[in-house]
Design an enzyme around this catalytic site. Structure first.
Site, PDB file in Angstrom:
ATOM      1  N   ASP A  47     -10.288   5.726  -3.189  1.00 33.53           N
ATOM      2  CA  ASP A  47      -9.146   6.077  -2.783  1.00 33.53           C
ATOM      3  C   ASP A  47      -9.203   7.744  -2.677  1.00 33.53           C
ATOM      4  OD1 ASP A  47      -6.328   6.557  -1.768  1.00 33.53           O
ATOM      5  OD2 ASP A  47      -5.782   4.892  -2.977  1.00 33.53           O
ATOM      6  N   CYS A  64       0.873  -1.183   0.100  1.00 29.08           N
ATOM      7  CA  CYS A  64       0.070   0.210   0.138  1.00 29.08           C
ATOM      8  C   CYS A  64       0.973   1.297  -0.102  1.00 29.08           C
ATOM      9  CB  CYS A  64      -0.915  -0.041   0.968  1.00 29.08           C
ATOM     10  SG  CYS A  64      -2.031   1.459   1.401  1.00 29.08           S
ATOM     11  N   GLY A  65       0.839   1.935  -1.082  1.00 29.92           N
ATOM     12  CA  GLY A  65       1.639   3.145  -1.170  1.00 29.92           C
ATOM     13  C   GLY A  65       1.376   4.162  -0.235  1.00 29.92           C
ATOM     14  N   HIS A  66       0.033   4.724  -0.389  1.00 29.59           N
ATOM     15  CA  HIS A  66      -0.201   5.848   0.884  1.00 29.59           C
ATOM     16  C   HIS A  66       0.115   5.247   2.279  1.00 29.59           C
ATOM     17  CE1 HIS A  66      -4.240   3.967   2.178  1.00 29.59           C
ATOM     18  NE2 HIS A  66      -3.866   5.090   2.928  1.00 29.59           N
ATOM     19  N   HIS A 109      -9.143  -2.884  -7.827  1.00 29.64           N
ATOM     20  CA  HIS A 109      -8.942  -1.833  -8.104  1.00 29.64           C
ATOM     21  C   HIS A 109      -9.275  -1.222  -9.446  1.00 29.64           C
ATOM     22  CE1 HIS A 109      -6.317  -2.708  -4.351  1.00 29.64           C
ATOM     23  NE2 HIS A 109      -6.586  -1.342  -4.008  1.00 29.64           N
ATOM     24  N   CYS A 140      -3.351   7.266  -4.885  1.00 27.80           N
ATOM     25  CA  CYS A 140      -2.968   6.147  -4.740  1.00 27.80           C
ATOM     26  C   CYS A 140      -1.609   5.649  -5.166  1.00 27.80           C
ATOM     27  CB  CYS A 140      -4.125   4.955  -5.736  1.00 27.80           C
ATOM     28  SG  CYS A 140      -3.931   3.307  -5.295  1.00 27.80           S
ATOM     29  N   GLY A 141      -0.691   5.211  -4.247  1.00 28.86           N
ATOM     30  CA  GLY A 141       0.477   5.005  -4.435  1.00 28.86           C
ATOM     31  C   GLY A 141       0.899   3.896  -5.274  1.00 28.86           C
ATOM     32  N   THR A 142       0.577   2.710  -5.010  1.00 24.09           N
ATOM     33  CA  THR A 142       0.583   1.353  -6.022  1.00 24.09           C
ATOM     34  C   THR A 142      -0.041   1.606  -7.057  1.00 24.09           C
ATOM     35  OG1 THR A 142      -1.036   0.254  -4.869  1.00 24.09           O
ATOM     36  CG2 THR A 142       1.000  -0.211  -3.939  1.00 24.09           C
TER      37      THR A 142
END
Length: 333
Positions: free
Chosen positions: A250, A91-93, A225, A254-256
């Protein structure tokens, strides 16, 4: 005050998206790797996830991260990612939130102007470079796991929408990337219910027809997603509405998803290495990224993505469970 469970956490948000960082109350999860720990958690610890992210302690767009001892010697902390849809590989964020919390609570050795935090995640090692001034984490830059395009110009028939064209890309999770205008929908928060319904229908149709599977880790599979691109989105500046099962958007870019989008653009020959890319969320917040190299994942051409964003601590809490609570695992309305 009585409790049969006490979970300590530091809450934060990354460009609008919450991350509940669990700092105490959860024992080390069994497993020789974080991927094994994720699989164990999926099978045995789902009530804990629900306790933390579902109502009444959470909400329908809640996400978080459970800190763990690392399973590898080159990492500072291990992380298990949770959200209302389950346990995520990455999870990026959430990682930006974790790095910010670790720095600002002193859970890692802090150096200025930059502190490097290495995180052991189910998707692999992730490096966070935290810009620090006067003890405050001002920005976090992540070097994420390798990203790649799995399919370009794929098609799936979706009930109520007809044939939908999409690209499937991976940036720590799988993303179906769809031009929103192709569905006849505007990039308008007033139409969020219609956009979300379309996203859920596309996600379910993709998983029923051709569910994506990670070539090196079959436990990473499925499309939860759908990244809807706004008109005018290109390889310099992209805007997205990220619809996620079981039914939320999101709030961050969204990081990823940003990494997956850069991998898709690179596969199409539109985004070169070392070129700045801005990804904007449905609420107008931004991540800035670039691709810093090429690689390979189980024979699939891949890229090495980085992106930067900001997080802010919003609170600290001990989450309790009264033995008489009728909703020990939370609930979903």
């Amino acid at each position: 005050m009585r409790s049969v469970r006490t979970i300590s956490a530091v809450d934060s948000h990354t460009e609008g998206m919450p991350t509940r960082v669990v700092t105490g109350g959860v024992a080390p999860v069994p497993g020789a790797t974080m991927a094994e720990r994720r699989r164990y958690a999926m099978e045995h610890l789902d009530p804990l996830r629900r306790f933390l992210v579902d109502e009444p302690r959470g909400h329908p767009a809640m996400s978080g991260a459970i800190l763990q001892p690392p399973t590898r010697t080159d990492a500072d902390w291990g992380v298990l990612y949770i959200e209302v849809s389950g346990f995520l590989p990455m999870c990026g964020h959430g990682t930006i939130g974790v790095a910010t919390v670790l720095v600002e609570t002193g859970m890692v050795t802090v150096t200025e102007p930059e502190t490097v935090v290495r995180l052991d995640t189910p998707a692999g090692l992730v490096e966070a470079r935290v810009t620090v001034r006067d003890g405050v984490a001002e920005k976090v830059t992540l070097r994420n796991v390798d990203a790649f395009a799995l399919e370009l110009d794929a098609k799936v028939r979706v009930p109520g929408l007809g044939e939908v064209r999409y690209d499937m890309a991976y940036g720590g999770n799988f993303y179906a990337i769809v031009d929103l205008a192709s569905l006849g929908l505007p990039f308008d928060r007033a139409r969020k219910d219609d956009i979300l319904a379309a996203g859920l229908a596309i996600s379910e149709a993709v998983d029923a027809h051709t569910p994506p599977v990670h070539p090196a880790d079959p436990a990473i599979r499925g499309c939860k997603h759908v990244q809807f691109l706004a008109p005018g989105s290109d390889a310099r500046h992209s805007r997205n509405a990220m619809a996620i099962r079981p039914g939320w958007f999101d709030r961050s870019p969204c990081g990823t998803g940003t990494c997956a989008r850069m991998a898709q653009l690179h596969a199409r020959g539109e985004l070169a290495l070392d070129t700045e890319f801005v990804n904007e969320s449905f609420i107008g917040t931004r991540f800035t990224g670039q691709l810093v190299g090429t690689s390979e994942v189980a024979g699939v051409p891949a890229v090495v993505p980085e992106f930067s964003g900001r997080a802010w601590i919003t609170g600290t809490a001990n989450y309790l469970l009264d033995p008489a609570d009728p909703f020990p695992n939370g609930f979903v309305l």
